[in-house]
Design an enzyme around this catalytic site. Structure first.
Site, PDB file in Angstrom:
ATOM      1  N   HIS A  35      -6.240  -3.700  -1.359  1.00  0.00           N
ATOM      2  CA  HIS A  35      -6.000  -2.631  -2.340  1.00  0.00           C
ATOM      3  C   HIS A  35      -6.163  -3.135  -3.774  1.00  0.00           C
ATOM      4  O   HIS A  35      -5.517  -2.613  -4.685  1.00  0.00           O
ATOM      5  CB  HIS A  35      -4.606  -2.027  -2.157  1.00  0.00           C
ATOM      6  CG  HIS A  35      -4.506  -1.088  -0.996  1.00  0.00           C
ATOM      7  ND1 HIS A  35      -5.000   0.201  -1.023  1.00  0.00           N
ATOM      8  CD2 HIS A  35      -3.997  -1.257   0.240  1.00  0.00           C
ATOM      9  CE1 HIS A  35      -4.782   0.790   0.131  1.00  0.00           C
ATOM     10  NE2 HIS A  35      -4.169  -0.075   0.929  1.00  0.00           N
TER      11      HIS A  35
ATOM     12  N   LYS B   7     -12.624  -0.015   1.175  1.00  0.00           N
ATOM     13  CA  LYS B   7     -11.855   0.753   0.186  1.00  0.00           C
ATOM     14  C   LYS B   7     -12.681   0.844  -1.101  1.00  0.00           C
ATOM     15  O   LYS B   7     -13.661   1.583  -1.120  1.00  0.00           O
ATOM     16  CB  LYS B   7     -10.479   0.120  -0.006  1.00  0.00           C
ATOM     17  CG  LYS B   7      -9.613   0.300   1.256  1.00  0.00           C
ATOM     18  CD  LYS B   7      -8.200  -0.185   1.118  1.00  0.00           C
ATOM     19  CE  LYS B   7      -7.382   0.235   2.332  1.00  0.00           C
ATOM     20  NZ  LYS B   7      -6.980  -0.890   3.198  1.00  0.00           N
TER      21      LYS B   7
ATOM     22  N   SER C 294       0.794  -1.225   0.000  1.00  0.00           N
ATOM     23  CA  SER C 294       0.000   0.000   0.000  1.00  0.00           C
ATOM     24  C   SER C 294       0.827   1.276   0.000  1.00  0.00           C
ATOM     25  O   SER C 294       0.348   2.316  -0.426  1.00  0.00           O
ATOM     26  CB  SER C 294      -0.939  -0.003   1.205  1.00  0.00           C
ATOM     27  OG  SER C 294      -0.191  -0.023   2.398  1.00  0.00           O
TER      28      SER C 294
END
Ligand SMILES: *Cc1c(COP(=O)(O)O)cnc(C)c1O
Length: 397
Positions: free
Chosen positions: A212, A243, A184
């Site tokens: 992610h 996310k 990340s």
């Protein structure tokens, strides 16, 4: 005497402040989006630091689905899953996540932090080995700490080191290799093809945390195993709904039926923490529907990323190369990173500086993150600001 503990905390805080490492929170007065309104700040800010990859955090379909879930299934569950906290939509979401990622089954957690916190202790005993990338997320590190397994750590994405650790771990009963799918702070991909090959060779399972990546990496948005074409070689995945999939909260683990069933029996954050709230469950179902029906948001994100990366690189900034919407702009020096972020703010661009201990010393950076919600005009304004401030701070000429 114990009151000294409070003085001790104050001294530590002063020290953190002096080192310029104190993290300030900046309250927003708007929903999350490509552009946000921050408290005590007149101008709206172009937001380049949210994990709002697909722009779903305030997408009308998501808001509508959350409202529907609220109306049909209520606000909260006031129970853990196994007492009376499981609704039809929780089961539907687990099925949908499993099918989307082409795994046997899935189990929901309150967060991916909890998912990673709960899994290792259940899977591995003191005769087993867990082999973990050095840049793995804090929740994986903490989850591993809670297990009794022998711990091995390999240098970030260093496949020779992974192989050496797998050889060392041959004496253990079972081996599990665990990695973030995307790192990340760097926006780089774990070398899953090689990891899967080594795991096969040394008889290990592979677990990937795709927080992610879920929703936007890979042709279908199924994440890094799909992106690398190794869906069969990854045995377990964890990920977040916090996310790209709407950004509210919730996490999951997918994998073989027996593992998921066992997690329902033994994973402590699952057994002892409240069920995911119905509006979030319903909206996350809608998010996956949306992604199955259309690739438009994924394509928009990829276009925005390619455009921003190209222009920032052309301007002369030191960027970690790649294709992921995490685009780290390196300054090296921590103070420079802070200045860059502060000056960009004055120019209407919201970014965050990262320095030690979040990233290694001397590798300070401003991490930008692209969203499908950014317009070309917003990206251009942000790039112009980067160029102006970059020259001012002599990061580019
Ligand atoms: C964000 C993130 C998490 C935590 O997810 P939450 O659902 O917010 O707890 C875990 N692992 C990785 C790799 C992440 O990036």
């Amino acid at each position: 005497m114990s009151k000294n503990l409070i003085h001790h905390m104050q001294a530590m805080l002063d020290d953190i402040r002096e080192q310029g490492l104190y993290k300030q929170e900046r309250p927003l007065e708007s929903p999350q989006g490509a552009q946000v309104h921050a408290q005590c700040w007149d101008e709206d800010l172009i937001n380049l630091c949210a994990n709002n990859y697909l722009g779903l955090a305030n997408h009308p379909d998501m808001v509508a689905a959350a409202h529907e879930g609220l109306d049909s299934h209520g606000f909260g569950m006031a129970s853990v899953r196994f007492i009376c906290g499981t609704q039809d939509i929780h089961k539907q979401l687990e099925r949908k996540v499993a099918d989307f990622l082409r795994m046997d089954d899935a189990i929901l957690f309150s967060s991916c932090f909890d998912a990673n916190g709960g899994i290792f202790e259940v899977l591995l005993g003191d005769t087993d080995a867990v082999i973990s990338d050095s840049l793995n997320h804090a929740s994986i590190i903490d989850g591993i700490r809670l297990s009794k397994a022998e711990r091995y750590r390999y240098a970030n994405n260093d496949m020779a080191d992974l192989e050496a650790k797998l050889i060392e771990a041959q004496a253990q009963r079972f081996r599990l290799v665990v990695t973030d799918g995307v790192f990340s702070m760097d926006g780089t991909y774990a070398d899953l093809p090689k990891i899967c090959e080594l795991a096969e060779k040394y008889d290990a399972l592979v677990m990937v945390d795709d927080s992610h990546a879920i929703g936007f990496v890979g042709e279908r948005g199924a994440g890094t195993p799909e992106f690398h074409g190794v869906e069969g070689g990854v045995h377990l995945t964890s990920g977040t709904f916090g996310k790209a999939l709407g950004g509210a909260s919730g996490g999951y683990i997918t994998g073989p039926q027996a593992v998921i069933d066992m997690l329902r029996q033994r994973a402590r954050p699952y057994l002892f923490s409240n069920s995911l709230a119905p509006p979030i469950v319903n909206a996350t179902l809608a998010a996956i529907d949306l992604l199955e029906q259309s690739a438009a948001l994924r394509q928009q994100l990829a276009e925005n990323t390619a455009y921003f990366r190209r222009r920032i690189e052309q301007a002369g900034f030191d960027v970690i190369p790649g294709s992921h919407p995490i685009v780290p702009i390196m300054t090296g020096d921590a103070l420079k990173a802070q200045q860059l972020a502060a000056e960009l703010m004055q120019h209407g661009v919201y970014v965050t500086a990262f320095s030690f201990p979040v990233v290694p010393k001397g590798q300070a950076r401003v991490r930008t993150q692209m969203s499908a919600a950014h317009s070309r005009e917003q990206l251009d304004r942000a790039i112009d600001a980067f160029i102006e401030v970059g020259k001012q701070l002599q990061l580019i000429s």
